[in-house]
Design an enzyme around this catalytic site. Sequence first.
Site, PDB file in Angstrom:
ATOM      1  CG  ASP A 105      -1.693  -1.172   1.457  1.00 31.60           C
ATOM      2  OD1 ASP A 105      -2.067  -1.793   0.454  1.00 31.60           O
ATOM      3  OD2 ASP A 105      -1.965  -1.511   2.628  1.00 31.60           O
TER       4      ASP A 105
HETATM    5  N1  URA Z   1      -0.902  -5.961   4.060  1.00 31.97           N
HETATM    6  C1  URA Z   1      -1.380  -4.710   4.112  1.00 31.97           C
HETATM    7  O1  URA Z   1      -2.358  -4.455   4.796  1.00 31.97           O
HETATM    8  N2  URA Z   1      -0.767  -3.767   3.398  1.00 31.97           N
HETATM    9  C2  URA Z   1       0.331  -3.984   2.645  1.00 31.97           C
HETATM   10  O2  URA Z   1       0.863  -3.060   2.022  1.00 31.97           O
HETATM   11  C3  URA Z   1       0.825  -5.294   2.598  1.00 31.97           C
HETATM   12  C4  URA Z   1       0.193  -6.267   3.312  1.00 31.97           C
END
Ligand code: URA
Length: 246
Positions: A105
């Site tokens: 993310d």
């Molecule tokens: N899980 C998440 O919530 N975000 C990420 O970026 C990777 C794994």
Amino acid sequence: MEERLQKILSHAGVASRRKAEELILSGRVTVDGEAVQELGVKLDPMAHTIAVDGKPLSGAEEHRTFLFNKPRGCVSTVSDDRGRRTVLDFFRDIPLRLYPVGRLDADTEGLLLLTNDGVLTQGLLHPRFEVDKTYLAKVTGDMTEAKLRYLADGVLLEDGRTAPARARILEKSPKGATVELTIHEGRNRQVRRMLAAVGCKVTQLERIRFGGLTLAGVARGSYRELTAQELTSLWRIAGGQECRSL
Ligand code: URA
């Protein structure tokens, strides 16, 4: 030898198989100058000129794989319609069509691999090979041993129960905790959703391990190329020869 167009594109390092399918469907791939938008097309790459966005495939491009320490605030797509910085902005001096192995993310930091090797990407992301990814999550809310056991056994999310994971508390304070969570699935925002399911809100998330690789020696916003030895063990983790026929 005839092969499916998406397989030819991914073997040439243009993109993962799934991304190659998107390129085909969006009309960006031409064969001998004609756009091909069907996924079933089989052809001999030696007998045709295949191009993406007008650029012919350059035969066998050398495959290279990098370990990047992603900072917060950049997206792990190759472009962003909201004009945010992408991980590729950090690789401007590498003249290759790199793309990230999976996603983090925008507000997650830490270990992200980038490569131009579509087959390796496919193997590393395929659920069959269960590649471990370890995250450090700072959370608010009451983290208990019972919740850890629930996280480890499998949490019920709207897209189904998560696979068994490893979870431990590294630090606890009156406001929250730091939790280490190792999962092998790669669902969208999975760690945040798993922790939300046990009543904890993630305030900071970092991926610290992918397969056997760690961030050691790589500062935030920097990268290094993988060694031949690291690549050999990644191939083993990604199913070796088996992943070539996925
Ligand atoms: N899980 C998440 O919530 N975000 C990420 O970026 C990777 C794994």
